[in-house]
Design a protein around this motif. Structure first.
Motif, PDB file in Angstrom:
ATOM      1  N   ARG A 301       0.838  -1.200   0.000  1.00  0.00           N
ATOM      2  CA  ARG A 301       0.000   0.000   0.000  1.00  0.00           C
ATOM      3  C   ARG A 301       0.870   1.246   0.000  1.00  0.00           C
ATOM      4  O   ARG A 301       2.046   1.192   0.363  1.00  0.00           O
ATOM      5  N   THR A 302       0.281   2.335  -0.417  1.00  0.00           N
ATOM      6  CA  THR A 302       0.922   3.633  -0.257  1.00  0.00           C
ATOM      7  C   THR A 302       0.549   4.190   1.107  1.00  0.00           C
ATOM      8  O   THR A 302      -0.466   3.811   1.698  1.00  0.00           O
ATOM      9  N   THR A 303       1.393   5.101   1.610  1.00  0.00           N
ATOM     10  CA  THR A 303       1.124   5.741   2.900  1.00  0.00           C
ATOM     11  C   THR A 303       1.397   7.232   2.793  1.00  0.00           C
ATOM     12  O   THR A 303       2.119   7.688   1.897  1.00  0.00           O
ATOM     13  N   ALA A 304       0.833   7.974   3.731  1.00  0.00           N
ATOM     14  CA  ALA A 304       0.991   9.433   3.711  1.00  0.00           C
ATOM     15  C   ALA A 304       2.438   9.856   3.900  1.00  0.00           C
ATOM     16  O   ALA A 304       2.865  10.907   3.409  1.00  0.00           O
ATOM     17  N   ASP A 305       3.220   9.020   4.624  1.00  0.00           N
ATOM     18  CA  ASP A 305       4.630   9.384   4.873  1.00  0.00           C
ATOM     19  C   ASP A 305       5.578   8.686   3.902  1.00  0.00           C
ATOM     20  O   ASP A 305       6.769   8.539   4.177  1.00  0.00           O
ATOM     21  N   ASP A 306       5.038   8.261   2.753  1.00  0.00           N
ATOM     22  CA  ASP A 306       5.848   7.598   1.721  1.00  0.00           C
ATOM     23  C   ASP A 306       6.608   6.381   2.240  1.00  0.00           C
ATOM     24  O   ASP A 306       7.735   6.107   1.824  1.00  0.00           O
ATOM     25  N   GLY A 307       6.001   5.665   3.137  1.00  0.00           N
ATOM     26  CA  GLY A 307       6.570   4.408   3.614  1.00  0.00           C
ATOM     27  C   GLY A 307       7.576   4.533   4.730  1.00  0.00           C
ATOM     28  O   GLY A 307       8.186   3.534   5.130  1.00  0.00           O
ATOM     29  N   ALA A 308       7.752   5.730   5.291  1.00  0.00           N
ATOM     30  CA  ALA A 308       8.769   5.920   6.339  1.00  0.00           C
ATOM     31  C   ALA A 308       8.472   5.062   7.561  1.00  0.00           C
ATOM     32  O   ALA A 308       9.382   4.444   8.144  1.00  0.00           O
ATOM     33  N   THR A 309       7.220   5.008   7.971  1.00  0.00           N
ATOM     34  CA  THR A 309       6.861   4.208   9.150  1.00  0.00           C
ATOM     35  C   THR A 309       7.060   2.724   8.879  1.00  0.00           C
ATOM     36  O   THR A 309       7.562   1.979   9.735  1.00  0.00           O
ATOM     37  N   ILE A 310       6.672   2.294   7.672  1.00  0.00           N
ATOM     38  CA  ILE A 310       6.860   0.884   7.312  1.00  0.00           C
ATOM     39  C   ILE A 310       8.343   0.533   7.338  1.00  0.00           C
ATOM     40  O   ILE A 310       8.747  -0.504   7.893  1.00  0.00           O
ATOM     41  N   LEU A 311       9.184   1.400   6.739  1.00  0.00           N
ATOM     42  CA  LEU A 311      10.622   1.133   6.714  1.00  0.00           C
ATOM     43  C   LEU A 311      11.210   1.090   8.112  1.00  0.00           C
ATOM     44  O   LEU A 311      12.037   0.229   8.425  1.00  0.00           O
ATOM     45  N   ALA A 312      10.786   2.016   8.950  1.00  0.00           N
ATOM     46  CA  ALA A 312      11.327   2.050  10.319  1.00  0.00           C
ATOM     47  C   ALA A 312      11.000   0.753  11.051  1.00  0.00           C
ATOM     48  O   ALA A 312      11.848   0.181  11.748  1.00  0.00           O
ATOM     49  N   GLY A 313       9.773   0.264  10.880  1.00  0.00           N
ATOM     50  CA  GLY A 313       9.403  -0.993  11.521  1.00  0.00           C
ATOM     51  C   GLY A 313      10.182  -2.170  10.970  1.00  0.00           C
ATOM     52  O   GLY A 313      10.644  -3.045  11.720  1.00  0.00           O
ATOM     53  N   ASN A 314      10.363  -2.190   9.645  1.00  0.00           N
ATOM     54  CA  ASN A 314      11.116  -3.282   9.029  1.00  0.00           C
ATOM     55  C   ASN A 314      12.577  -3.276   9.469  1.00  0.00           C
ATOM     56  O   ASN A 314      13.168  -4.330   9.719  1.00  0.00           O
ATOM     57  N   GLU A 315      13.166  -2.091   9.555  1.00  0.00           N
ATOM     58  CA  GLU A 315      14.569  -1.991   9.982  1.00  0.00           C
ATOM     59  C   GLU A 315      14.738  -2.469  11.423  1.00  0.00           C
ATOM     60  O   GLU A 315      15.733  -3.110  11.766  1.00  0.00           O
ATOM     61  N   LYS A 316      13.747  -2.172  12.251  1.00  0.00           N
ATOM     62  CA  LYS A 316      13.813  -2.597  13.651  1.00  0.00           C
ATOM     63  C   LYS A 316      13.740  -4.126  13.765  1.00  0.00           C
ATOM     64  O   LYS A 316      14.528  -4.759  14.479  1.00  0.00           O
ATOM     65  N   VAL A 317      12.800  -4.718  13.027  1.00  0.00           N
ATOM     66  CA  VAL A 317      12.663  -6.182  13.049  1.00  0.00           C
ATOM     67  C   VAL A 317      13.908  -6.841  12.457  1.00  0.00           C
ATOM     68  O   VAL A 317      14.419  -7.843  12.974  1.00  0.00           O
TER      69      VAL A 317
END
Length: 704
Positions: A301-317
């Motif tokens: 999906r697209t997100t309002a923050d251009d995927g920043a939150t998704i990336l941050a979560g993925n990097e943490k995991v």
């Protein structure tokens, strides 16, 4: 004519099942419709995580009316026979027609089947397909009896024509067909009404669903490689991962993230494997250093923050996952660099069973070391290096990293061997001794790696042969066919000539296999076993060479020759014979040989005579005979040294060059003349041809 659109909309379908499911849907529906008389022009199937779709173009509006004439019993047949015929045909007595035939009066029936509307046929076929769909795994939900891979929500089934579309009525366990579908779960979840396939695909695209998996794959790869290129990086290709990720998303959004600095020094294969297996991430490599420094993930999906939150979560995991991998790596390196080194891991393998009749993994390693040392001089390897490499080749099976990622076995062995101070050759053998794992894999080429790879496979083959665990039919639980093909390819592609029977004997000799009675042990050195094993190698060789266009009968002609346990020699002979028989001279020579052999067989039948003395030119009466004597002398002078040098191509070319002289001989010369001396001389001349041909291959086994 009409077009059909079907969509089966459900919860998420596992990515690994989607392509097969789309193919199954297409086959089951189209086969069922055609069987019912409903033909079509074209069909295509698609799959996304939440839907299977089939579009069929040029469909008949109804199945055609058919008339079948069926021959019945004689007109004066018993009444019961006639009644049975009527029941089978679904007719009454009034529907029968009596005709006079040469065999008397016969009853005939015309069975008329009226056509059925397309919608009626489609409904029947689709319901049957849904209820019997061959999912690898399926589930039931709610109170219904229907099984599907995941809960099935809606069935879209419409027939569209120029004047509009109609819903094909269907009810499967309360799921009623309609003309609606749904877009992306989060970005466009509302219902969508469609009229035909083009309308359906366009509206899905606007609702953030890419229907075609190939389009999703291309979009993911295009965006990923562009992102990497913009950062001076490159994406590590992985077709399997790309196909899987395309099956996880309906609206792919590519994002690129960073790997923490603490993990950049991990072996790139560890990073790749961890990210692929646990996160479904693509690895992004720095081409200047070869290090994996970033990753690509694909959101749905697209997100309002251009995927920043998704990336941050993925990097943490990812950091948590890689922290585990780093712990395994550091701990394994500590052991490899210790005074005990990889021997500690080999010691642990004494507690790991290889096979209950073939001992532990540690005993396997001991046998491999014996074999590798014996094989070393045959393959040009240093015997000490080969033995050392065999002793540590499987040590990494005890490492923590391989325990976590079994697919890294061998590869990690190379890293740990280098860390333990071993040579590059020994370390490489730890990785390469498993190869080739498949028909398209490269074979090892370094001598030490070749010795250990052969030792590993020969140990497996001789061991399972010794305990009578041979492949049967399609069953091969221990992958012995693959092991035999690996031996063949390793020998042939490295141009290694060796006596395979002697090598197999070394393998049997290395085994001390526990029998059913634990008090008994046997040393497997009897010759019957290697001979059976050699037959198995020959069968695998036929498969290997058939893929290269060499016929079975040609291989059989070469196997019949002395030295058939040297597989490399055997392959050279078969290739040369195959090439020769593809020429006109070679094919005609074969026919001349068969003619000569038939004449000799008839002359020798029922007698103690054999015509193998070669004949004498002084008894020749015709120019054609004398020419053949001269041609045979010339060919023999080329063939003998060529065969000694194993130059089969030259030998067979010389043999094929006899063709015109042989043709002239058979055309002009009568073999069975009244002059007994001349007849025997000509038969001996034919015997010389047979002997010369037999020195190259057993041409009696060639078809044609």
């Amino acid at each position: 004519m009409a077009d059909l659109l079907i969509e089966l909309f459900s919860e998420e379908i596992p990515a690994r099942m989607q392509a097969r499911a789309a193919d199954d849907l297409k086959k089951l529906l189209t086969d069922g419709m055609v069987e019912a008389g409903l033909t079509y022009a074209s069909a295509a199937a698609f799959a996304t995580p939440r839907r299977l779709c089939l579009t069929v173009e040029g469909l008949l509006d109804a199945s055609p009316r058919t008339v079948e004439e069926r021959k019945g019993p004689k007109a004066d047949a018993p009444e019961k026979a006639i009644e049975g015929f009527l029941r089978g045909a679904g007719l009454t007595r009034d529907d029968l027609e009596k005709r006079d035939t040469p065999k008397g009066a016969i009853l005939f029936a015309k069975i008329v089947k009226e056509g059925r509307p397309a919608a009626e046929i489609i409904a029947d076929v689709l319901e049957h397909t849904i209820r019997t769909f061959p999912w690898p795994k399926s589930m039931r939900w709610g109170n219904g009896t229907l099984k599907w891979v995941r809960p099935l929500h809606t069935i879209l089934c419409i027939l569209s024509r120029e004047d509009g579309a109609e819903v094909v009525p269907l009810d499967v366990d309360g799921i009623v067909s309609g003309n609606t579908t749904y877009g992306h779960r989060f970005l466009a979840p509302d219902a969508i009404t469609v009229n035909n396939f083009d309308d359906y695909a366009a509206k899905l695209k606007r609702a953030f669903v890419v229907l075609d998996s190939a389009e999703r794959r291309d979009a993911i790869w295009h965006d990923a490689t562009n992102m990497a290129f913009a950062s001076g990086m490159e994406v590590v290709e992985d077709a399997g991962l790309l196909a899987e990720v395309a099956g996880l998303v309906e609206w792919p959004v590519v994002l690129m993230g960073r790997i923490g600095d603490d993990f950049l020094d991990l072996p790139p294969e560890v990073l790749q494997t961890s990210m692929k297996e646990h996160q479904k991430f693509f690895s992004v490599r720095n081409p200047k250093t070869g290090r994996i420094e970033r990753f690509v993930t694909v959101a749905n999906r697209t997100t309002a923050d251009d995927g920043a939150t998704i990336l941050a979560g993925n990097e943490k995991v990812l950091s948590a996952r890689l922290a585990d991998a780093k712990f395994f790596w550091d701990n394994d390196l500590r052991i490899a660099r210790s005074d005990v080194g990889m021997a500690a891991w080999v010691e642990n393998l004494k507690n790991v069973t290889f096979h209950n009749k073939l001992g532990t993994q540690a005993e396997l390693i001991d046998r491999m070391a014996v074999l590798a040392r014996a094989l070393a001089p045959m393959v040009g390897a240093d015997a000490d290096d080969a033995e050392q490499a065999a002793k540590i080749a499987k040590a990494d099976l005890s490492s923590e990293m391989v325990y976590e990622f079994p697919e890294l076995q061998g590869l990690m062995g190379r890293y740990y061997a280098l860390a333990a101070g071993m040579s590059e050759e020994v370390a490489a053998a730890a990785e390469e001794h498993y190869a080739p794992l498949g028909p398209s894999d490269d074979v090892p080429t370094a001598p030490v790696s070749v010795a250990v790879a052969l030792a590993e496979k020969i140990d497996k083959l001789t061991g399972f042969w010794a305990i009578d665990e041979k492949p049967t039919g399609s069953k091969d639980p221990f992958a012995l066919r693959r092991a035999a093909l690996g031996v063949i390819r390793t020998l042939v592609e490295n141009d290694i000539s060796t006596d395979l029977s002697a090598v197999a004997l070394k393998g049997f000799g290395a085994h001390r296999v526990k029998l059913a009675d634990p008090s008994e042990e046997a040393d497997f050195t009897n010759l019957d076993l290697p001979i059976n094993l050699l037959d198995f190698f020959h069968d695998r060789l036929k498969v290997y060479l058939k893929d290269q266009g060499i016929r079975h009968d040609i291989i059989d002609a070469c196997i019949a020759m002395e030295g058939n346990d040297d597989l490399t020699l055997l392959v050279k002979r078969a290739r040369a014979l195959s090439d020769t028989l593809k020429t006109d001279d070679g094919e005609n020579l074969l026919q001349a040989f068969k003619r000569a052999n038939n004449i000799l067989s008839q002359a020798e039948a029922g007698t103690n005579l054999e015509y193998s003395h070669g004949g004498d030119v002084k008894f020749a009466e015709t120019d054609e005979e004398r020419a053949l004597f001269a041609a045979l002398d010339q060919a023999d002078s080329v063939i003998a040294p060529a065969m000694k040098a194993q130059d089969f191509s030259t030998a067979m070319s010389a043999l094929a060059s006899l063709r015109p002289t042989l043709d002239a001989f058979f055309e002009a010369v009568q073999i069975n003349t009244d002059n007994d001396v001349v007849r025997r001389n000509r038969l001996n001349l034919l015997g010389r041809i047979r002997t010369l041909c037999a020195s190259i291959a057993d041409l009696t086994k060639i078809d044609g």
